[in-house]
Design a protein around this motif. Structure first.
Motif, PDB file in Angstrom:
ATOM      1  N   PHE A  95       0.815  -1.217   0.000  1.00  0.00           N
ATOM      2  CA  PHE A  95       0.000   0.000   0.000  1.00  0.00           C
ATOM      3  C   PHE A  95       0.849   1.268   0.000  1.00  0.00           C
ATOM      4  CE2 PHE A  95      -2.919  -3.074   2.050  1.00  0.00           C
ATOM      5  CZ  PHE A  95      -3.932  -3.024   1.104  1.00  0.00           C
ATOM      6  N   TYR A  96       2.087   1.171   0.502  1.00  0.00           N
ATOM      7  CA  TYR A  96       2.951   2.348   0.582  1.00  0.00           C
ATOM      8  C   TYR A  96       4.412   1.930   0.530  1.00  0.00           C
ATOM      9  CZ  TYR A  96       3.036   0.805   5.424  1.00  0.00           C
ATOM     10  OH  TYR A  96       3.158   0.040   6.552  1.00  0.00           O
ATOM     11  N   CYS A  97       5.261   2.858   0.205  1.00  0.00           N
ATOM     12  CA  CYS A  97       6.704   2.619   0.130  1.00  0.00           C
ATOM     13  C   CYS A  97       7.266   2.438   1.544  1.00  0.00           C
ATOM     14  CB  CYS A  97       7.375   3.807  -0.549  1.00  0.00           C
ATOM     15  SG  CYS A  97       9.189   3.727  -0.561  1.00  0.00           S
ATOM     16  N   PRO A  98       8.075   1.410   1.787  1.00  0.00           N
ATOM     17  CA  PRO A  98       8.644   1.216   3.125  1.00  0.00           C
ATOM     18  C   PRO A  98       9.708   2.249   3.484  1.00  0.00           C
ATOM     19  CG  PRO A  98       9.494  -0.434   1.610  1.00  0.00           C
ATOM     20  CD  PRO A  98       8.444   0.329   0.870  1.00  0.00           C
ATOM     21  N   TYR A  99      10.172   3.033   2.519  1.00  0.00           N
ATOM     22  CA  TYR A  99      11.208   4.031   2.777  1.00  0.00           C
ATOM     23  C   TYR A  99      10.641   5.420   3.043  1.00  0.00           C
ATOM     24  CZ  TYR A  99      14.223   0.340   1.141  1.00  0.00           C
ATOM     25  OH  TYR A  99      14.852  -0.866   1.005  1.00  0.00           O
ATOM     26  N   CYS A 100       9.691   5.864   2.178  1.00  0.00           N
ATOM     27  CA  CYS A 100       9.188   7.236   2.335  1.00  0.00           C
ATOM     28  C   CYS A 100       7.713   7.292   2.726  1.00  0.00           C
ATOM     29  CB  CYS A 100       9.409   8.028   1.049  1.00  0.00           C
ATOM     30  SG  CYS A 100       8.347   7.521  -0.330  1.00  0.00           S
ATOM     31  N   GLY A 101       6.999   6.174   2.608  1.00  0.00           N
ATOM     32  CA  GLY A 101       5.604   6.139   3.003  1.00  0.00           C
ATOM     33  C   GLY A 101       4.632   6.593   1.924  1.00  0.00           C
ATOM     34  N   ASP A 102       5.121   6.980   0.770  1.00  0.00           N
ATOM     35  CA  ASP A 102       4.248   7.446  -0.301  1.00  0.00           C
ATOM     36  C   ASP A 102       3.527   6.272  -0.960  1.00  0.00           C
ATOM     37  OD1 ASP A 102       4.040  10.279  -1.790  1.00  0.00           O
ATOM     38  OD2 ASP A 102       3.696   8.651  -3.232  1.00  0.00           O
ATOM     39  N   GLU A 103       2.417   6.565  -1.617  1.00  0.00           N
ATOM     40  CA  GLU A 103       1.608   5.519  -2.245  1.00  0.00           C
ATOM     41  C   GLU A 103       1.793   5.442  -3.755  1.00  0.00           C
ATOM     42  OE1 GLU A 103      -2.372   6.351  -0.994  1.00  0.00           O
ATOM     43  OE2 GLU A 103      -1.936   5.922   1.093  1.00  0.00           O
ATOM     44  N   ASP A 104       2.758   6.163  -4.298  1.00  0.00           N
ATOM     45  CA  ASP A 104       3.007   6.177  -5.738  1.00  0.00           C
ATOM     46  C   ASP A 104       3.895   4.992  -6.128  1.00  0.00           C
ATOM     47  OD1 ASP A 104       3.252   6.839  -8.399  1.00  0.00           O
ATOM     48  OD2 ASP A 104       4.612   8.526  -8.056  1.00  0.00           O
ATOM     49  N   LEU A 105       3.324   3.787  -6.116  1.00  0.00           N
ATOM     50  CA  LEU A 105       4.071   2.568  -6.405  1.00  0.00           C
ATOM     51  C   LEU A 105       3.630   1.973  -7.729  1.00  0.00           C
ATOM     52  CD1 LEU A 105       3.928   0.843  -2.913  1.00  0.00           C
ATOM     53  CD2 LEU A 105       5.759   2.244  -3.849  1.00  0.00           C
ATOM     54  N   ARG A 106       4.582   1.350  -8.406  1.00  0.00           N
ATOM     55  CA  ARG A 106       4.268   0.614  -9.640  1.00  0.00           C
ATOM     56  C   ARG A 106       5.157  -0.628  -9.694  1.00  0.00           C
ATOM     57  NH1 ARG A 106       7.208   5.343 -11.120  1.00  0.00           N
ATOM     58  NH2 ARG A 106       5.301   6.521 -10.982  1.00  0.00           N
ATOM     59  N   PRO A 107       4.658  -1.697 -10.314  1.00  0.00           N
ATOM     60  CA  PRO A 107       5.475  -2.914 -10.434  1.00  0.00           C
ATOM     61  C   PRO A 107       6.751  -2.647 -11.230  1.00  0.00           C
ATOM     62  CG  PRO A 107       3.194  -3.358 -11.021  1.00  0.00           C
ATOM     63  CD  PRO A 107       3.324  -1.878 -10.878  1.00  0.00           C
ATOM     64  N   SER A 108       7.821  -3.280 -10.826  1.00  0.00           N
ATOM     65  CA  SER A 108       9.103  -3.129 -11.509  1.00  0.00           C
ATOM     66  C   SER A 108       9.311  -4.286 -12.477  1.00  0.00           C
ATOM     67  CB  SER A 108      10.236  -3.110 -10.476  1.00  0.00           C
ATOM     68  OG  SER A 108      11.493  -3.079 -11.117  1.00  0.00           O
ATOM     69  N   GLU A 109      10.132  -4.065 -13.464  1.00  0.00           N
ATOM     70  CA  GLU A 109      10.468  -5.119 -14.422  1.00  0.00           C
ATOM     71  C   GLU A 109      11.599  -6.006 -13.918  1.00  0.00           C
ATOM     72  OE1 GLU A 109      11.283  -3.271 -18.157  1.00  0.00           O
ATOM     73  OE2 GLU A 109       9.282  -2.394 -18.305  1.00  0.00           O
ATOM     74  N   GLN A 110      12.095  -5.777 -12.700  1.00  0.00           N
ATOM     75  CA  GLN A 110      13.214  -6.534 -12.156  1.00  0.00           C
ATOM     76  C   GLN A 110      12.855  -7.959 -11.763  1.00  0.00           C
ATOM     77  OE1 GLN A 110      16.414  -5.527 -12.082  1.00  0.00           O
ATOM     78  NE2 GLN A 110      15.678  -3.752 -13.219  1.00  0.00           N
ATOM     79  N   GLY A 111      11.579  -8.260 -11.663  1.00  0.00           N
ATOM     80  CA  GLY A 111      11.190  -9.621 -11.324  1.00  0.00           C
ATOM     81  C   GLY A 111       9.972  -9.655 -10.424  1.00  0.00           C
TER      82      GLY A 111
END
Length: 59
Positions: free
Chosen positions: A8-24
């Motif tokens: 639901f949020y970034c574990p580093y900054c707490g923001d909700e602007d997340l998207r799946p990465s192509e890294q795996g």
């Protein structure tokens, strides 16, 4: 089997602007802090929760 859970949020900054990465599998990118991270389920604990002497739960 159900869909995988998404953070639901970034574990580093707490923001909700997340998207799946192509890294795996389980990799996510945060658009706010420009960090990439990966989530991985390790498994269930065999012992589970056990009560301790002071009334709380011990993991």
């Amino acid at each position: 089997m159900s869909e995988r859970a998404a953070p639901f949020y970034c574990p580093y900054c707490g923001d909700e602007d997340l998207r799946p990465s192509e890294q795996g599998h389980g990799a996510w990118e945060c658009g706010a802090c420009n960090r990439a991270f990966q989530l991985k389920f390790l498994g269930l604990l065999a012992r589970g929760l056990q009560p301790n002497d002071d009334g709380g739960d011990e993991i």
